[in-house]
Design a protein around this motif. Structure first.
Motif, PDB file in Angstrom:
ATOM      1  N   MET A 131      -7.321  -1.081   5.002  1.00 25.93           N
ATOM      2  CA  MET A 131      -5.905  -2.059   5.600  1.00 25.93           C
ATOM      3  C   MET A 131      -6.513  -2.848   7.440  1.00 25.93           C
ATOM      4  O   MET A 131      -6.257  -4.130   7.134  1.00 25.93           O
ATOM      5  CB  MET A 131      -5.018  -1.342   5.691  1.00 25.93           C
ATOM      6  N   LYS A 151       0.628  -0.851   0.059  1.00 27.57           N
ATOM      7  CA  LYS A 151       0.323   0.201  -0.391  1.00 27.57           C
ATOM      8  C   LYS A 151       0.683   1.142  -0.129  1.00 27.57           C
ATOM      9  O   LYS A 151       0.874   1.965  -0.927  1.00 27.57           O
ATOM     10  CB  LYS A 151      -0.420   0.005   1.707  1.00 27.57           C
ATOM     11  N   PHE A 179      -6.631   4.980   7.198  1.00 23.97           N
ATOM     12  CA  PHE A 179      -6.448   2.746   6.683  1.00 23.97           C
ATOM     13  C   PHE A 179      -7.145   2.316   6.962  1.00 23.97           C
ATOM     14  O   PHE A 179      -7.107   0.949   7.545  1.00 23.97           O
ATOM     15  CB  PHE A 179      -4.814   3.048   6.570  1.00 23.97           C
TER      16      PHE A 179
END
Length: 593
Positions: free
Chosen positions: A210, A52, A207
């Motif tokens: 994630m 990422k 995030f």
């Protein structure tokens, strides 16, 4: 378990992760790299996040940093991890790259921290009670009685809790040998847990996908259990004791954390001047008059707590507070005598004390009497470059019955310079969130149990209530996802579809089974391919059926039977993995299970 090399293997073998932004080197080639395996490739637990970062542009990196700084500024996050009093508290900086642990990597940390807390709790019970270790000569008297934190008024002072050491934190670091070492015990005021929580909150905003995709374990259950354990371990009389969080005040460098924790836990934030002792009972001054207080979660050193018996010139404490403890009408956490546990001279005795008090060998050694070693390094976003930086970590735990619950996460700090130098939680540097990943096997079995429980509460001909379906979605952390996708009150068919067959949902059975297929195919010896291949085919067959089957209600018995089949398939893999790896004394490659 993931196996790591010394740092010299890392910089030249990071493959695609290195390509665009480079990977900084360090002056300490012998230290341990947290993100790279023995073959020089990025470890599976780190790979999704580093990909990422690598796929992001310079603009993305700038946007992440600015978002973090904005959130920290808007939340008022100013603090240091020291307990100094200052009118201008410094502003910390959260680095976008966390310290990531697979569940198997975290297990020895969790076990070591829990055991250390149990040893120190047993030590506190003796040193502040019968003092048999001193009378028998197990501990030298000069070591203890020369320590100003061994407060005489606190000896024999009842804790009014089942544990003398309710909260505990400890600074740890990994050495070149791959082992974690204890750097410093925090028993007086175990600070930092609130900063870890706020750091996770900010990372969750930056995030969110994630955290969900990587199945990062949440911190909220830890704090919920802390509240529950505190109330259950209180030995006073009220069935629902009143708790306050006591701070030195706004000039404390940790005041943000005190206010944040008080608000999050639902406790009243107080200073010493807000409290008073009347007739042996602790009271809170309010507009409605004096209100009883039962538990004080203190955030200031013990010597300032009671000017009548401790530091005479303290304006931060409550006169008569220790007297209220003696009457059994108040508990102060941690016990005011626990500061002696931070005596650095005790570190050398901890292995012996572990055998003496617990009958166990010490799991995590103390960093004492050793030559200086270099701590492990973490990937850190410095500007637009991915660089290695020396890092340390603070772990947290609280008493729960006879054991300790360890936070599934921590607060880390990384050095700002590449030449290492001295780094500690009290020194300046980037702070980092610490992610502990969940297990695929446990997650899959848990989801099967959750859905089975949801369906089994239904009587023949009776509809499952919206409340139960919302509760199931909430427990699976899918309630917001459901509302975003379906924009309606929960419908059973949609709920089951989202939790079972949605390939885009990282908390669905289909997603877990796909991960399980991948990880099972990567298992090293001693699992033989002829043993695992049939199981992998079975997983694929089950997953294919799952994607083709509508989990609806005309046939609830068939749905329950299918869930049992899915669970049996996952448990077969678990049995093979456990017999192959878990019976060995050395931890092998089983990070995702």
């Amino acid at each position: 378990m993931e196996q790591h090399p010394p740092r010299e293997h890392s910089c030249s073998n990071l493959g695609g992760i290195k390509s665009r932004f480079g990977y900084g080197s360090s002056a300490y080639p012998a230290s341990f790299n947290e993100s790279v395996g023995l073959d020089g490739t990025v470890l599976p637990s780190w790979k999704p996040f580093l990909e990422k970062i690598q796929s992001g542009s310079v603009e993305d990196h700038t946007r992440w940093r600015e978002a973090i700084q904005r959130d920290m500024r808007e939340d008022g996050l100013t603090f240091t991890l020291s307990q100094e009093i200052t009118r201008t508290p410094p502003r910390e900086e959260l680095n976008p790259i966390p310290w990531i642990f697979s569940s198997e990597q975290w297990q020895p940390v969790e076990a070591g921290v829990s055991q250390r807390a149990r040893v120190l709790a047993a030590l506190a019970r003796d040193l502040l009670g019968p003092r048999t270790l001193i009378r028998r000569g197990v501990l030298p008297t000069e070591l203890l009685f020369s320590d100003p934190a061994y407060l005489k008024p606190c000896i024999g002072l009842p804790p009014n809790m089942e544990s003398w050491l309710f909260q505990y934190s400890v600074d740890v670091a990994r050495g070149p040998d791959g082992r974690f070492w204890i750097l410093e015990d925090r028993a007086q005021v175990p600070s930092g847990a609130g900063i870890a929580l706020e750091s996770r909150t900010i990372m969750g905003r930056i995030f969110p996908q994630m955290l969900s995709r990587m199945q990062v374990r949440r911190l909220a259950p830890y704090f919920r259990k802390l509240r529950e354990s505190m109330l259950s371990m209180y030995q006073g009389r009220p069935p629902e004791p009143r708790v306050v969080l006591m701070t030195p005040g706004p000039y404390s460098s940790s005041y943000f954390e005190h206010a944040y924790l008080a608000a999050y836990l639902g406790y009243t934030l107080v200073q010493g001047s807000d409290l008073v002792v009347r007739n042996g009972s602790l009271k809170l001054k309010t507009l409605e008059g004096l209100q009883p207080v039962d538990i004080v979660l203190r955030q200031l050193d013990a010597e300032y707590l009671d000017p009548l018996e401790l530091k005479r010139d303290s304006y931060l404490g409550v006169p008569g507070l220790l007297g209220a403890m003696r009457t059994g009408r108040a508990a102060v956490l941690n016990h005011p005598g626990c500061g002696v546990l931070e005596n650095a001279g005790l570190m050398a005795f901890v292995p012996m004390l572990c055998r003496e008090l617990l009958g166990e060998e010490l799991l995590m050694p103390s960093f004492v009497g050793q030559e200086q070693m270099e701590f492990s390094s973490l990937p850190t976003l410095a500007g637009n470059r991915l660089e290695e930086r020396t890092s340390v970590m603070r772990a947290f735990a609280f008493a729960s019955g006879s054991d300790y619950e360890v936070m599934p996460g921590a607060l880390a700090r990384s050095a700002r310079e590449t030449d290492g130098g001295t780094i500690g939680l009290d020194t300046r540097g980037w702070i980092k969130d610490v992610w502990v990943l969940g297990r695929v096997l446990e997650s899959g079995i848990g989801l099967c149990e959750l859905m089975t429980g949801l369906l089994e509460v239904k009587e023949p001909g009776e509809a499952i209530s919206y409340g139960l379906m919302e509760l199931a979605l909430q427990q699976n952390e899918n309630l917001i996802t459901y509302r975003r996708h379906y924009r309606t009150t929960p419908q059973l068919r949609s709920v089951l579809a989202l939790m079972t067959a949605s390939e885009m949902n990282p908390r669905s059975l289909a997603f877990y089974l796909e991960q399980l297929t991948t990880y099972a195919g990567q298992l090293p010896p001693p699992v033989q391919s002829e043993v695992m291949e049939p199981l992998i085919l079975d997983i694929k067959r089950i997953r294919s059926r799952l994607l083709q089957t509508e989990m609806n209600q005309p046939d609830p018995d068939g749905t329950l039977s299918f869930l049992q089949e899915v669970r049996a398939c996952i448990e077969n893999v678990s049995t093979v993995v456990s017999s192959a790896y878990f019976s060995h004394t050395t931890l092998l490659a089983r990070e995702n299970f």
